[in-house]
Write an enzyme that holds these catalytic residues in place. Structure first.
Site, mmCIF file in Angstrom:
data_model
loop_
_atom_site.group_PDB
_atom_site.id
_atom_site.type_symbol
_atom_site.label_atom_id
_atom_site.label_comp_id
_atom_site.label_asym_id
_atom_site.label_seq_id
_atom_site.Cartn_x
_atom_site.Cartn_y
_atom_site.Cartn_z
ATOM 1 N N ARG A 96 72.818 29.746 22.597
ATOM 2 C CA ARG A 96 72.836 28.967 23.838
ATOM 3 C C ARG A 96 74.271 28.740 24.307
ATOM 4 O O ARG A 96 74.558 28.743 25.508
ATOM 5 C CB ARG A 96 72.098 27.637 23.630
ATOM 6 C CG ARG A 96 71.877 26.894 24.918
ATOM 7 C CD ARG A 96 70.937 25.721 24.739
ATOM 8 N NE ARG A 96 71.470 24.724 23.822
ATOM 9 C CZ ARG A 96 70.821 23.612 23.476
ATOM 10 N NH1 ARG A 96 69.605 23.385 23.947
ATOM 11 N NH2 ARG A 96 71.367 22.745 22.658
ATOM 12 N N LYS A 196 74.463 24.029 28.700
ATOM 13 C CA LYS A 196 74.914 22.725 28.206
ATOM 14 C C LYS A 196 76.373 22.477 28.616
ATOM 15 O O LYS A 196 77.279 22.340 27.786
ATOM 16 C CB LYS A 196 74.722 22.652 26.690
ATOM 17 C CG LYS A 196 74.003 21.360 26.334
ATOM 18 C CD LYS A 196 73.394 21.371 24.979
ATOM 19 C CE LYS A 196 73.125 19.959 24.502
ATOM 20 N NZ LYS A 196 72.363 19.100 25.390
ATOM 21 N N GLU A 232 63.705 16.617 33.980
ATOM 22 C CA GLU A 232 63.909 16.106 32.616
ATOM 23 C C GLU A 232 64.497 14.713 32.645
ATOM 24 O O GLU A 232 64.741 14.146 33.723
ATOM 25 C CB GLU A 232 64.735 17.077 31.777
ATOM 26 C CG GLU A 232 65.988 17.623 32.416
ATOM 27 C CD GLU A 232 66.697 18.605 31.474
ATOM 28 O OE1 GLU A 232 66.309 19.774 31.453
ATOM 29 O OE2 GLU A 232 67.647 18.198 30.800
HETATM 30 C C1 COI Z 1 71.120 16.515 22.245
HETATM 31 O O1 COI Z 1 69.956 16.167 22.097
HETATM 32 O O2 COI Z 1 71.771 17.109 21.373
HETATM 33 C C2 COI Z 1 71.780 16.287 23.487
HETATM 34 O O3 COI Z 1 72.468 17.131 23.953
HETATM 35 C C3 COI Z 1 71.675 14.983 24.067
HETATM 36 C C4 COI Z 1 73.019 14.368 24.077
HETATM 37 C C5 COI Z 1 73.609 14.452 25.427
HETATM 38 C C6 COI Z 1 73.000 13.002 23.532
#
Ligand code: COI
Length: 349
Positions: A96, A196, A232
């Protein structure tokens, strides 16, 4: 940081001095982080080193600080009953990150470099991996543009850094009460919602802060084009259940392709549920039997209520829910309590 003697002494201790039962989702500073640099001359990442966890130096004009050229990942290390340590699907995170790096015009570590860095970071911070069943070590890989960059263009130098922190529940309260956000959006078609990117997260703060001020736990975003379909939460994917059919928005562009999301779909299919990845109208969510959120940080959490245009709908909660069954199976595999027939866990000691 303490003296070297103190740190060496600490390294011998099996567990760090943490009140594991008090852990939420906040940074507890651990001992080491892993740092690897990429520089244009060699066009590759350096070998990478473990260093003491601490602040890093950045040029005020760096790409990450000025234009948000950065990505992160999140994965967890769990301690089994026999004290061995398991990572959950780390290769998925590596892949990812590569996908996100392509979108953000960044070089990315190879899968092997990513896995080595994660393993080294976890092993160096082993005493911070919570005891079995009392939390996890959250591992946070970062990829960021670090060269000076006044003009709008990709950086010419990058840093890949991995740090870790023991964590407990993402939302500590007993119930997850969501409010539908219909003014701001998390992602737009053609944007970066499907990777991400660090820039996806702070834009949710406004809606989240307003929701929290009104007593809600989190927000549920709608699609930016029509405002009719769910997308989401601020940091999690969302599923709805009606008559044994589990539905979730497809991970096409504006939805983060969550690794927990993917795992829950696969587990649900093995249980014989019908799973539909499709546009889910908000009206169908209001009519659902169960709603649940998934994420590495969130794991799997039943939603107690959703409020939309001042109307509050409550959902089934508790031990008999499908969400609970999926949670128990997922966490059973992650913590080594259930045989991992999927080949998802990686033992690293
Ligand atoms: C995760 O679940 O790893 C996320 O990326 C959420 C995070 C922004 C707290």
């Amino acid at each position: 940081m303490g003296s070297l003697e103190h740190l060496v002494e600490c390294d011998k201790t099996e567990y760090a001095n943490v009140n594991w039962d008090e852990l939420g989702f906040a940074l507890t500073k651990t001992d080491y982080m892993f740092v690897m640099n990429w520089c244009k001359d060699g066009e590759k990442f350096s070998e990478g080193v473990l260093t003491r966890f601490g602040n890093i130096e950045l040029c005020p004009s760096s790409g990450i600080l000025n234009y948000g050229q950065g990505l992160f990942e999140g994965l967890k290390a769990y301690r089994k009953e026999d004290e061995r340590i398991l990572l959950f699907r780390p290769e998925e995170n590596a892949l990812r990150m590569q996908m996100g790096a392509d979108r953000m015009c960044m070089p990315s570590p190879t899968v092997q470099q990513f896995l080595d860095a994660v393993k080294k970071t976890v092993l160096a911070n082993k005493r911070w991996v919570p005891p079995h069943g009392r939390g996890a070590l959250y591992v946070r890989p970062l990829l960021m543009g670090t060269s000076p960059n006044l003009g709008v263009k990709p950086a010419s130098e990058y840093t890949f850094l991995v740090y870790a922190s023991p964590v407990g529940s993402y939302h500590k309260g007993p119930n997850l009460n969501l409010v539908v956000e219909d003014k701001t959006h998390r992602a737009t078609p053609g944007g970066t919602g499907g990777v991400k990117a660090v820039i996806n997260y702070s834009p949710v703060y406004k809606a989240l802060s307003e929701a929290k001020a009104k007593g809600f736990t989190d927000v549920l975003f709608l699609d930016a084009l029509t405002g009719k379909y769910i997308e989401e939460g601020s940091a999690c994917n969302v599923f709805v259940l009606k008559e044994n059919v589990i539905s979730t928005p497809p991970a096409h562009g504006t939805i983060l392709p969550g690794i927990t999301r993917k795992s829950i779909i696969e587990i649900a299919l093995t249980f014989g549920y019908q799973v539909e990845e499709r546009a889910v109208p908000i009206e169908q969510v209001l009519d659902a039997e169960e709603v649940f959120c998934t994420g590495t940080a969130m794991v799997v959490r039943s939603v107690a209520s959703i409020t939309y245009k001042e109307k509050r709908i409550e959902y089934k909660m508790g031990a008999e829910t499908v969400a609970q069954k999926l949670y128990a199976t997922l966490t059973g595999i992650q913590t080594g309590l259930i045989e991992d027939k999927m080949g998802w866990t990686v033992a690293i000691d």
